[in-house]
Scaffold this motif. Structure first.
Motif, PDB file in Angstrom:
ATOM      1  N   MET A 181      12.320   6.640  -6.265  1.00 46.54           N
ATOM      2  CA  MET A 181      12.931   7.863  -5.741  1.00 46.54           C
ATOM      3  C   MET A 181      12.131   9.105  -6.118  1.00 46.54           C
ATOM      4  SD  MET A 181      17.054   7.160  -5.913  1.00 46.54           S
ATOM      5  CE  MET A 181      17.110   6.358  -7.516  1.00 46.54           C
ATOM      6  N   VAL A 182      11.542   9.108  -7.305  1.00 47.65           N
ATOM      7  CA  VAL A 182      10.698  10.235  -7.712  1.00 47.65           C
ATOM      8  C   VAL A 182       9.478  10.337  -6.801  1.00 47.65           C
ATOM      9  CG1 VAL A 182       9.167  11.090  -9.529  1.00 47.65           C
ATOM     10  CG2 VAL A 182      11.457  10.292 -10.111  1.00 47.65           C
ATOM     11  N   ARG A 183       8.867   9.197  -6.509  1.00 44.70           N
ATOM     12  CA  ARG A 183       7.699   9.204  -5.617  1.00 44.70           C
ATOM     13  C   ARG A 183       8.081   9.688  -4.222  1.00 44.70           C
ATOM     14  NH1 ARG A 183       6.927   4.278  -8.189  1.00 44.70           N
ATOM     15  NH2 ARG A 183       7.678   3.115  -6.365  1.00 44.70           N
ATOM     16  N   ARG A 184       9.253   9.264  -3.753  1.00 44.08           N
ATOM     17  CA  ARG A 184       9.659   9.670  -2.408  1.00 44.08           C
ATOM     18  C   ARG A 184       9.934  11.166  -2.351  1.00 44.08           C
ATOM     19  NH1 ARG A 184       7.650   8.261   1.794  1.00 44.08           N
ATOM     20  NH2 ARG A 184       8.791   8.897   3.618  1.00 44.08           N
ATOM     21  N   LEU A 185      10.529  11.686  -3.402  1.00 48.51           N
ATOM     22  CA  LEU A 185      10.784  13.127  -3.458  1.00 48.51           C
ATOM     23  C   LEU A 185       9.469  13.897  -3.441  1.00 48.51           C
ATOM     24  CD1 LEU A 185      12.822  15.442  -3.772  1.00 48.51           C
ATOM     25  CD2 LEU A 185      12.728  15.083  -6.248  1.00 48.51           C
ATOM     26  N   ALA A 186       8.480  13.404  -4.180  1.00 49.04           N
ATOM     27  CA  ALA A 186       7.173  14.070  -4.228  1.00 49.04           C
ATOM     28  C   ALA A 186       6.469  14.026  -2.875  1.00 49.04           C
ATOM     29  CB  ALA A 186       6.299  13.419  -5.296  1.00 49.04           C
ATOM     30  N   GLN A 187       6.740  12.998  -2.079  1.00 46.00           N
ATOM     31  CA  GLN A 187       6.102  12.860  -0.765  1.00 46.00           C
ATOM     32  C   GLN A 187       6.774  13.718   0.305  1.00 46.00           C
ATOM     33  OE1 GLN A 187       6.578   8.636  -0.356  1.00 46.00           O
ATOM     34  NE2 GLN A 187       4.632   8.141  -1.355  1.00 46.00           N
ATOM     35  N   THR A 188       7.955  14.236   0.003  1.00 44.58           N
ATOM     36  CA  THR A 188       8.711  15.007   0.996  1.00 44.58           C
ATOM     37  C   THR A 188       8.224  16.448   1.005  1.00 44.58           C
ATOM     38  OG1 THR A 188      10.601  13.552   0.575  1.00 44.58           O
ATOM     39  CG2 THR A 188      11.036  15.552   1.840  1.00 44.58           C
ATOM     40  N   VAL A 189       7.036  16.642   1.548  1.00 47.25           N
ATOM     41  CA  VAL A 189       6.408  17.968   1.617  1.00 47.25           C
ATOM     42  C   VAL A 189       5.773  18.150   2.993  1.00 47.25           C
ATOM     43  CG1 VAL A 189       5.989  18.162  -0.846  1.00 47.25           C
ATOM     44  CG2 VAL A 189       4.282  17.050   0.597  1.00 47.25           C
ATOM     45  N   LEU A 223      16.526  18.427  -1.045  1.00 46.13           N
ATOM     46  CA  LEU A 223      17.787  18.585  -1.768  1.00 46.13           C
ATOM     47  C   LEU A 223      18.584  17.291  -1.735  1.00 46.13           C
ATOM     48  CD1 LEU A 223      19.806  20.462  -3.231  1.00 46.13           C
ATOM     49  CD2 LEU A 223      20.719  21.079  -0.979  1.00 46.13           C
ATOM     50  N   PHE A 224      18.613  16.659  -0.563  1.00 43.99           N
ATOM     51  CA  PHE A 224      19.316  15.384  -0.446  1.00 43.99           C
ATOM     52  C   PHE A 224      18.693  14.336  -1.362  1.00 43.99           C
ATOM     53  CE2 PHE A 224      18.808  11.150   1.396  1.00 43.99           C
ATOM     54  CZ  PHE A 224      20.115  10.685   1.300  1.00 43.99           C
ATOM     55  N   ARG A 225      17.377  14.228  -1.349  1.00 46.72           N
ATOM     56  CA  ARG A 225      16.722  13.179  -2.134  1.00 46.72           C
ATOM     57  C   ARG A 225      16.854  13.427  -3.630  1.00 46.72           C
ATOM     58  NH1 ARG A 225      12.045  11.943   2.409  1.00 46.72           N
ATOM     59  NH2 ARG A 225      13.264  10.228   3.302  1.00 46.72           N
ATOM     60  N   ALA A 226      16.871  14.688  -4.029  1.00 42.56           N
ATOM     61  CA  ALA A 226      17.093  14.996  -5.441  1.00 42.56           C
ATOM     62  C   ALA A 226      18.520  14.630  -5.844  1.00 42.56           C
ATOM     63  CB  ALA A 226      16.830  16.477  -5.698  1.00 42.56           C
ATOM     64  N   ALA A 227      19.488  14.955  -4.980  1.00 41.62           N
ATOM     65  CA  ALA A 227      20.888  14.618  -5.265  1.00 41.62           C
ATOM     66  C   ALA A 227      21.088  13.108  -5.274  1.00 41.62           C
ATOM     67  CB  ALA A 227      21.799  15.268  -4.228  1.00 41.62           C
ATOM     68  N   HIS A 228      20.428  12.425  -4.358  1.00 44.34           N
ATOM     69  CA  HIS A 228      20.554  10.970  -4.283  1.00 44.34           C
ATOM     70  C   HIS A 228      20.030  10.318  -5.560  1.00 44.34           C
ATOM     71  CE1 HIS A 228      20.819   6.996  -2.678  1.00 44.34           C
ATOM     72  NE2 HIS A 228      19.516   6.809  -2.641  1.00 44.34           N
ATOM     73  N   ARG A 229      18.942  10.838  -6.072  1.00 48.30           N
ATOM     74  CA  ARG A 229      18.393  10.294  -7.314  1.00 48.30           C
ATOM     75  C   ARG A 229      19.401  10.432  -8.452  1.00 48.30           C
ATOM     76  NH1 ARG A 229      13.961  13.067 -11.225  1.00 48.30           N
ATOM     77  NH2 ARG A 229      13.751  11.325 -12.691  1.00 48.30           N
ATOM     78  N   THR A 230      20.028  11.595  -8.555  1.00 48.82           N
ATOM     79  CA  THR A 230      20.979  11.844  -9.637  1.00 48.82           C
ATOM     80  C   THR A 230      22.251  11.018  -9.473  1.00 48.82           C
ATOM     81  OG1 THR A 230      20.150  14.099  -9.900  1.00 48.82           O
ATOM     82  CG2 THR A 230      22.322  13.621 -10.810  1.00 48.82           C
TER      83      THR A 230
END
Length: 269
Positions: free
Chosen positions: A261-269, A216-223
Motif C-alpha cells: 500500500m505504501v508503494r501504491r500511494l507513492a505511485q499515485t502521482v 487521500l483514499f489510498r492513505a485512508a485505506h492503508r490506515t
C-alpha cells in the motif's frame, strides 16, 4: 462462469462474487451469513454494498473519462475541461461510500476478517493432470475493483496488477475498458500543451484534484485496513489475500500488505 466473464480464475471475480449478489434494484439478495447475529449480517451487507455503490456511482465517471478523451483528441479543450472537472467533482461522492462506511461503527472490526471478508478471500485451484501440478488462484481482493483500475489507467499511473493477474481475475470487458483508457490517457501530454489556454489550465487543475482525492483514499485505506487485518483470525494464515500467500505470522502478513500500500500511494502521482 470463466467462459462467461472471460477470465480464468476458479475463485471468481468481483463482478460474479460480489456485484451480482445484488439485484437490479440494489437489494442484497445472495447473503453469506444467514441466521447469525445482527452485527455480523449488518457488517456483511454494509461491506459488500461499498463495492456495489462504487460501481453504481462510478458509471458517470467512466462516461466522463471516455468523453474527455474524445473531446481532447478532437482539440475541443473547453468540452474536455468540463468532463475532467465532472470527474473531479464526483470523486467525493464515489469514494465517500468507502470513507463513510469502512469503520467499526458500520462494519465491526471483530467480525470482518473471520465472517465477512474471509469468505471471499480463500484461494482456490485445481490439479492439472497435463502438467502434474496444482493450478492455484488468489481469492478476491479490492485491487480487482474496476473503478480503481480504470482511474489508474485514465491517469496514466502504472498498472499495479501484473498482466497475468489481470487476465485471471478481471472480466474481459473490464480489462478492455482499462486498456482503452490507458492507451488514450492524455494527462502526461499536458506538459507540452499551451498553458496560456485557460481550458488547459482547468484540465490540469482538475487532474490535480482527482489525484489528491485518490491519494487521500489510498492513505485512508492503508490506515483503516490495519485495524481490520490486525484482528485475531488464525484460520486465515494459510489463505491467499490479493497479492500472495499470507506469512506464518500476522505481523509478517501486515508488513507485506503495508509495503504494497505504501508503494501504491507513492505511485499515485
Amino acid at each position: 462462469m470463466q467462459r462467461h466473464f472471460g477470465c480464468a480464475s476458479d475463485a471468481g471475480n468481483n463482478t460474479s462474487n460480489v456485484l451480482l449478489n445484488f439485484d437490479r434494484r440494489g437489494t442484497y439478495i445472495h447473503r453469506i451469513n444467514t441466521g447469525m447475529e445482527l452485527q455480523v449480517t449488518s457488517s456483511e451487507e454494509t461491506f459488500f454494498r461499498i463495492f456495489y455503490d462504487l460501481e453504481v456511482f462510478g458509471v458517470p465517471v467512466y462516461y466522463d473519462m471516455a468523453r474527455s478523451i474524445i473531446t481532447f483528441t478532437r482539440g475541443d479543450n473547453a468540452a474536455c475541461a468540463i468532463h475532467v472537472a465532472n470527474i473531479a467533482s464526483q470523486m467525493r461522492l464515489v469514494l465517500g461510500t468507502y470513507m463513510d462506511n469502512l469503520h467499526d461503527k458500520m462494519i465491526a472490526h471483530s467480525v470482518w476478517l473471520s465472517k465477512v471478508q474471509g469468505f471471499q478471500a480463500w484461494g482456490i485451484g485445481h490439479y492439472d493432470k497435463g502438467t502434474d501440478k496444482w493450478e492455484t488462484f488468489d481469492g478476491l481482493s479490492g485491487n480487482q475493483v474496476l473503478l480503481f483500475q480504470a482511474l489508474d489507467a485514465f491517469l496514466g499511473i502504472e498498472q499495479y496488477l501484473a498482466p497475468r493477474d489481470m487476465e485471471r481475475n478481471l472480466p474481459k470487458r473490464q480489462r478492455e475498458v482499462c486498456y482503452a483508457f490507458r492507451k488514450h490517457s492524455f494527462r502526461r501530454s499536458l506538459g507540452q500543451a499551451d498553458m496560456h489556454d485557460k481550458n488547459i489550465v482547468e484540465i490540469v487543475r482538475s487532474f490535480v484534484e482527482i489525484l489528491r482525492r485518490l491519494r487521500l483514499f489510498r492513505a485512508a485505506h492503508r490506515t483503516r485496513s490495519k485495524a481490520y487485518l490486525s484482528q485475531p483470525a488464525p484460520e486465515r494464515m494459510p489463505m491467499t489475500a490479493g497479492k500472495s500467500l499470507l506469512d506464518p505470522s500476522l505481523d509478517a502478513s501486515l508488513a507485506f500488505l503495508d509495503g504494497f500500500m505504501v508503494r501504491r500511494l507513492a505511485q499515485t502521482v
